[in-house]
Design a protein around this motif. Sequence first.
Motif, PDB file in Angstrom:
ATOM      1  N   VAL A  42       0.823  -1.203   0.000  1.00 40.80           N
ATOM      2  CA  VAL A  42       0.000   0.000   0.000  1.00 40.80           C
ATOM      3  C   VAL A  42       0.863   1.262   0.000  1.00 40.80           C
ATOM      4  CG1 VAL A  42      -1.899   1.159   1.192  1.00 40.80           C
ATOM      5  CG2 VAL A  42      -1.614  -1.335   1.356  1.00 40.80           C
ATOM      6  N   GLY A  43       0.530   2.200  -0.888  1.00 40.32           N
ATOM      7  CA  GLY A  43       1.219   3.493  -0.886  1.00 40.32           C
ATOM      8  C   GLY A  43       2.616   3.451  -1.463  1.00 40.32           C
ATOM      9  N   ARG A  44       2.966   2.360  -2.176  1.00 39.87           N
ATOM     10  CA  ARG A  44       4.292   2.301  -2.803  1.00 39.87           C
ATOM     11  C   ARG A  44       4.107   1.893  -4.246  1.00 39.87           C
ATOM     12  NH1 ARG A  44       5.751  -0.238   2.415  1.00 39.87           N
ATOM     13  NH2 ARG A  44       7.197   1.207   3.391  1.00 39.87           N
ATOM     14  N   THR A  45       5.072   2.291  -5.071  1.00 40.89           N
ATOM     15  CA  THR A  45       5.081   1.766  -6.428  1.00 40.89           C
ATOM     16  C   THR A  45       5.590   0.328  -6.325  1.00 40.89           C
ATOM     17  OG1 THR A  45       5.740   3.940  -7.145  1.00 40.89           O
ATOM     18  CG2 THR A  45       5.973   2.162  -8.740  1.00 40.89           C
ATOM     19  N   THR A  46       4.768  -0.635  -6.710  1.00 43.13           N
ATOM     20  CA  THR A  46       5.179  -2.034  -6.539  1.00 43.13           C
ATOM     21  C   THR A  46       5.181  -2.733  -7.883  1.00 43.13           C
ATOM     22  OG1 THR A  46       4.093  -1.989  -4.412  1.00 43.13           O
ATOM     23  CG2 THR A  46       4.735  -4.135  -5.251  1.00 43.13           C
ATOM     24  N   ILE A  47       6.251  -3.488  -8.146  1.00 44.30           N
ATOM     25  CA  ILE A  47       6.269  -4.326  -9.341  1.00 44.30           C
ATOM     26  C   ILE A  47       6.399  -5.759  -8.863  1.00 44.30           C
ATOM     27  CG2 ILE A  47       7.537  -4.965 -11.404  1.00 44.30           C
ATOM     28  CD1 ILE A  47       8.375  -2.114 -11.689  1.00 44.30           C
ATOM     29  N   SER A  48       5.488  -6.600  -9.277  1.00 45.91           N
ATOM     30  CA  SER A  48       5.513  -7.978  -8.784  1.00 45.91           C
ATOM     31  C   SER A  48       5.635  -8.920  -9.971  1.00 45.91           C
ATOM     32  CB  SER A  48       4.228  -8.232  -8.009  1.00 45.91           C
ATOM     33  OG  SER A  48       4.167  -9.584  -7.655  1.00 45.91           O
TER      34      SER A  48
END
Length: 1320
Positions: free
Chosen positions: A599-605
Amino acid sequence: MRSDNMKKTMKFTLPTDIANQKNGDEKKQKKEQNTLSVGYFQLFRFATWKEIAMMVVGSVCALIHGAAPPLMLLVYGMMTNTFVLYELEVQELKDPNKTCQDDIIHWINGSVYEPDENVTVACGVDIEAQMTLFAYYYIGIGVGVLFLSYFQIGLWVSAAARQTLRIRKIYFRKVMQMEIGWFDCISVGELNTRLSDDINKLNNAIADQASFFIERVSTFVFGFMVGFIGGWKLTLVVIAVSPLIGVAAGLMAMAVASLTGRELKAYAKAGAVADEVLSSIRTVAAFGGEDKETNRYDQNLVEAQNWGIKKGTIIGIFQGYLWCIIFLTFALAFWYGSQLVIDTKELSPGTLIQVFFGVLIAAINLGQASPCLEAFASGRAAAKTIFETIDRESEINCMSDEGHKLDRVKGDIEFHNVTFHYPSRPEVMILNKLSVQVKADETTAFVGPSGSGKSTAVQLIQRFYDPKEGTVTLDGHDIRSLNIKWLRSLIGIVEQEPVLFATTIADNIRFGKPGVPMEEVIRAAKEANAYNFIMDLPQKFDTLVGEGGGQMSGGQKQRIAIARALIRNPKILLLDMATSALDNESEAVVQKALDKVRVGRTTISIAHRLSTIRKADVIVGFERGRAVEKGTHGELLKKEGVYFTLVTLQNHGVSDATNVAAGKVAAEEILETKTRTFSRGSCRMSKRSSLRLRSHSNLSSDFGPDTVSTSLRILSSQTITPDLPEYEDEEDEHLEPAPISRILKYNQSEWPYMLLGSLGAAINGSVNPIYALLFSEILGTFALADVNEQKRQINGICILFCIVAVTSIFSQYLQGYAFAKSGELLTRRLRKLGFQAMLRQDIGWYDDFRNSPGALTTRLATDASMVQGATGSQIGMIVNALTNIGASFIIAFYFSWKLALVILCFLPFIGLSGLFQAKMLTGFANEDKKAMEEAGQVSGEALANIRTIAGLAKESSFVESYDEKLECPYKSAKKRANIYGLFFGLSQSVIFMAYAASFRYGGYLVNAEGLQYVIVFRVISTVVISGTALGKASSFTPDYAKAKTAAAHLFKLLDQRPKISTSSTDGDKWENFKGEIEFVNCEFTYPSRPDVRVLKGLTVSVKPGQTLAFVGSSGCGKSTSVQLLERFYDPDQGKVLIDNRPSQSVNVPFLRSRIGIVSQEPVLFDCSIAENIQYGDNTRSVSMEEIVAAAKQAYLHDFVMTLPDKYKTQVGAQGSQLSRGQKQRIAIARAIVRNPQILLLDEATSALDTESEKIVQSALDNARKGRTSIVIAHRLSTIQNADIIAVMSNGVVIEQGTHDELMAKTGAYHKLVTTGAPIS
């Protein structure tokens, strides 16, 4: 090494291979041209002016020191003349009619005595006064030598230590600055070698060797000067013969080197067999292949043994030839020299000796200078690679302060037309004009088949590599313009195989952000769902995670890694298959942690299990290095593109949500090609690490080569445990060196060889004293008045020299051949016995990391050949030295016991100085290695986990810690330089002191007791020669003590009785084996981790012909129960019953022959498919019909028939030429060939992709018919038709029944099937 770069070669497997080969050849040629391009003086490029001054002074000292032996010869010559004059005078004065007046002999009547016309005879030699003077000369030279040699060594060695320290620091710092692409092309092992061995070689080239070289060359020059000044004719004659000696020595060195090479090569084959067998010991044990393997090993030893014998023989022949030439030279020189003394009177007896020994010393020193050249050459070669790295500019320098730091970071990432290939494989395009946008604060998932460029894209965001074309931007700024350290500090990354460092949990989390208070560490741990399990550990946050995190389970490591990523409070979170290697239970926990922190972060999965990314804001589908589609889960399903195929493949034919298998678009053939290219390794991937990998069968991953290659990087780095030496030491301290008698007992069948050899050695030993006898006889002849008598005696002595020369050819050959033969036979015998003993041990013994396959193969290689040092040639050396010393003493005491006693006082020092010099030539390298170990651990850990360190931007902290660890070895090196110098000085000067004392006393005896001067020379030279022989013998012998400890290691192994005997006689066997199995209250802990109870009262039974399935989370003891059944281990409490008999009482080979096993990572041997299947039954030879029948049952036959060589196809090391599905089916065929009553399937399909899994599964169902089967599975779909399903948790069965019964119970199993939730 990310495997994506290995993946894209499906189409071009062959061409690239050929290309690689060509490259390799070109590289080789280039390498040969450049090897010596570092000039010798360039080695000193890091020296300060102070060090240069030290080296210059050291060189001057060495130069002057080199002049000492020739100087001593001048004194020796003068002294000889004095003795001869005195002897002549004594003979004349025997006539009572002569007397001595005014230093000239007169008749008693006063007239001068003239033997010839106008020739007077001098007299009045005060022998004692003269000798005192000479003694002072000797002492003067001795004291000079003491100081000179101290400074020569002390200055050079300490200057070298300072430079080496500097080079080490610069080199390591430089390596840590290199971009990741550079590491792709170089193995960690190679870098570690460079840091330790190569820099040591460089150190050798600029330390004591340099000063020895100067000293020896100076002796060589001065020796010849003394010769030419004394008598040029004789000098030329001796020089004319010396090439013969040089050529022989050169030829011998070459022959020995090439034969040693061949011997090592031959042994390497046997070593490879040993390594393969020990790495897959469980398979060998399960299939009862011990005897087969011992024979295969022994056959390979024969070749090595034969080369060893040839080597010994050739050394013997050359040694004989050398001695022969030397004695013939003596004969020639003395014969010609005496002509010059007697007939032409050009030389005096003193000058004859001075010339002869001057040339001899010069020649010997020239010979001794050549090993120094070798050290220089290897130093220059080593320096080349090191200096190249130091001079190379890193393309992405992580330590530089250049680049912008943005004030505010939103977190928008964008790829613009990015094209990329890995530097290690430029021919494979990974990203092809990739354009993707990742919005700030959203979760974007990358999906696609293996090798489509997902992970590569993530690595470009971290700036491990720069794109070849196009740009990657952060908030619109090209990331190449940003500061690297700052950029990486924004990013938190969690990888599929997280790397932890060998320190505490708290420190590992702090790696994310140094110096944070404990509260933050705890907060991060809570966010990562790690807090609870950490608090359950006895030492909580101070628990050590072990080398590479080895003490933690996969899920625990993963959560610590997440905490480490979170503590930085990153703007960007990269999750690279963060849960793929976990079982359902751990996965759910880790997944929950990840969902919380996104939450609240740029995330790449990135994920293979698509269930984990359904909730992502945007899903990007990758294919062939491009982003081909983008949208939410629902949108993409409607598109029916890449994502749709992956989802349908994964849920194929299974209604459970749990079956999140790893899907692939790849059909089996593609996989096969990929695996094949993978097996060739991306860029000189060391074979050793890939071998080592398979013995860790903890890769419970669920998809193809992708995991193998990623974990390869990490595992291979950890299994090279740098902690080994500490343990070894502990063991060594308690090990009594083996008694020599026991070693000889193993060698007793070779006694005729040893007898012959000893005879030869005895003759060789007496050569030196005989030489001293003859030498003094020659001196004696000069004092004879009658010229003809003189000539007759000299000719006789020269003939004796020739006889000695011829004898020594035969005796040296005899000694060389006989001892080589007995020694090599012993080595082979011990290696075979050692290998047998290893295969006899129970599996628990292999769990101790001191017995890792690598450690064991080295033990076989080195220990057995070291033991040779206590028998074999060693006995020859001892006999040689003993006869030498014995003969010398007999001669000395027979002629003058008083003088002999005086010299004896010095003998220990002379002998010790020889020994000491021998020790020095081997140098202090070993002590250095010990001191360097700590630093080596830091560098090893840093290099092995370079990606993790780069991602955390922690390079500089490792560099600092490395520099710190170098201080201690540097201090000890400086201290040692002084000690070394002092001892060297003492050992060099002792011989001068010995001469001073003994000749002075000899003079007294000649004067007072009328001893003949010949005897003085004879006694002194025999004792001194025997002293040097003593030193030489002790230096030649391969270390005797080492041999005894090596033998002790071997005997300890041979005497070790395994807890579980595998002999064919112990235990019960019975006729009609049914295959009924029952576990009764089994409790068990692994011997290597006694604090963790794995089974806590397991009770479960299965009737003949039924199938029992174990289900449960990882670490609950499923595989352990199978290992108890195989009797790899025995339970600590409770029992395993087989046909109602306790397993402890059953004969092990009998039991194992009734069991067939197929495990998750099947181990194949490096031979053909047919031979691998035959391995199923090692008690008989399996016919081709049976092989084909088994292959058909395993659904393997059709595939084999498509191969060009059919069943003769080689599978490669560890079966690397085949895909996983193919290997798995060969393993099934192998199990079927045994026709076992019990079949064990340990996660036999978990590592396969969906396509291959179906084929293998049907083969397994086929094989289970009519057999008792025990199945272990991570995937529930594979076991629904089992007769009994036992759900395990924490080492006990919590419920059991059929699928339908358990579903009706709605207990743990029902929960598992419906939700995939953890069983707790």
